[in-house]
Motif scaffolding. Sequence first.
Motif, PDB file in Angstrom:
ATOM      1  N   GLU A 189      -6.492   5.200  15.109  1.00 62.13           N
ATOM      2  CA  GLU A 189      -5.716   5.968  14.145  1.00 62.13           C
ATOM      3  C   GLU A 189      -5.811   7.480  14.337  1.00 62.13           C
ATOM      4  OE1 GLU A 189      -2.982   6.821  11.470  1.00 62.13           O
ATOM      5  OE2 GLU A 189      -3.439   4.793  12.180  1.00 62.13           O
ATOM      6  N   ARG A 206       0.186   0.455  15.732  1.00 61.57           N
ATOM      7  CA  ARG A 206      -1.101   0.536  15.036  1.00 61.57           C
ATOM      8  C   ARG A 206      -1.823  -0.796  15.070  1.00 61.57           C
ATOM      9  NH1 ARG A 206       1.559   4.703  12.165  1.00 61.57           N
ATOM     10  NH2 ARG A 206       0.128   6.459  11.848  1.00 61.57           N
ATOM     11  N   PRO A 209      -4.440  -0.546   9.470  1.00 60.58           N
ATOM     12  CA  PRO A 209      -3.470  -0.073   8.493  1.00 60.58           C
ATOM     13  C   PRO A 209      -3.725   1.366   8.068  1.00 60.58           C
ATOM     14  CG  PRO A 209      -5.097  -1.456   7.420  1.00 60.58           C
ATOM     15  CD  PRO A 209      -5.387  -1.520   8.893  1.00 60.58           C
ATOM     16  N   VAL A 210      -2.633   2.032   7.666  1.00 60.67           N
ATOM     17  CA  VAL A 210      -2.746   3.340   7.032  1.00 60.67           C
ATOM     18  C   VAL A 210      -3.230   3.126   5.601  1.00 60.67           C
ATOM     19  CG1 VAL A 210      -1.464   5.367   6.268  1.00 60.67           C
ATOM     20  CG2 VAL A 210      -0.902   4.296   8.449  1.00 60.67           C
ATOM     21  N   THR A 257       0.392  -4.592   9.259  1.00 57.97           N
ATOM     22  CA  THR A 257       0.443  -4.118  10.635  1.00 57.97           C
ATOM     23  C   THR A 257       1.128  -5.072  11.605  1.00 57.97           C
ATOM     24  OG1 THR A 257      -1.749  -5.029  11.134  1.00 57.97           O
ATOM     25  CG2 THR A 257      -1.647  -2.735  10.384  1.00 57.97           C
ATOM     26  N   SER A 275       2.347  -0.231   7.862  1.00 56.83           N
ATOM     27  CA  SER A 275       2.139   0.680   8.992  1.00 56.83           C
ATOM     28  C   SER A 275       3.032   0.288  10.164  1.00 56.83           C
ATOM     29  CB  SER A 275       0.674   0.639   9.435  1.00 56.83           C
ATOM     30  OG  SER A 275      -0.203   0.899   8.373  1.00 56.83           O
TER      31      SER A 275
END
Length: 304
Positions: A189, A206, A209-210, A257, A275
Amino acid sequence: MTESTLDVVVDRRERLASHVIGLVLRRPDGAAMPEWTPGAHVDLLLGNGMTRQFSLCGDPADRATLRVAVLREPAGRGGSAYVHDEVVESTRLRIRGPRNHFPLAPARRYLFIAGGIGITPILPMLGAVEPGIDWRLVYGGRTRESMAFRDELARYGDRVRLRPQDECGLLDVAGLAAEPAEIYCCGPEPLLAAVTAVAPAAHVERFTPVADTGDSRPIEVELARSGRTVLVPAGCSVLAAVEAAGVAVLSSCREGTCGTCETDVLDGVPDHRDSLLTDAERAAGDTMLICVSRAAGDRLVLDL
């Protein structure tokens, strides 16, 4: 959303780098593997009940096998450790997919940026670039020994730049992105954040996850095909509420994701917290990942 699963067997297990192993998978009956394109991944349904996603890093023209690479993640949830410790040659597994949310689009020039195990979806892209198109890959890792596929990348000569952090320091992302090119990036990330900060249009993949900072107030979800209406409480995902109501939904990562639970939205405005979806897909508002996303209003109608 429905997808079939396939029984596979590990044809070969190989050491690719420090803490990275490769698995070459084939079908027990020798039948052809599904077609796929660079950037695709599959779900591995592991013997311990876990499901994990791994990018395909072999040759799309090889219909006999699929290849994935697995980094042992000491701070992970146990999936990579299970693969490293339990999966050997002749182990039988099940896979689901492939699916591709990171496709290679035509461009006049490419810049590929990979960090660590993020090289996996990038590797087959290099072989798929049209002849005569300019490209280069900048590949960073903690140490040279931790970087997989070094031998395979050597055939591309000076188009590939290896940048181990202990030898070269951190990647100069701003300097790299200053040159005009279509950027494809996969890795941890912090690398993705640095790339998208200077190149917002970059294509990124990604693995984690954000962080979700959105509101989780209760919402109402109508399931059009099932004829049910479900109340999704605060702190509960739409996916979990739908499953609790007895409606089966295909899912995997539950972190926004992988895209397995992507669902069509028939009415209402989604509050996207995944994400994965592109800005254009989010703006269209006709699909959402129900494992993490919610509603911008009080109600959604889903094609479930």
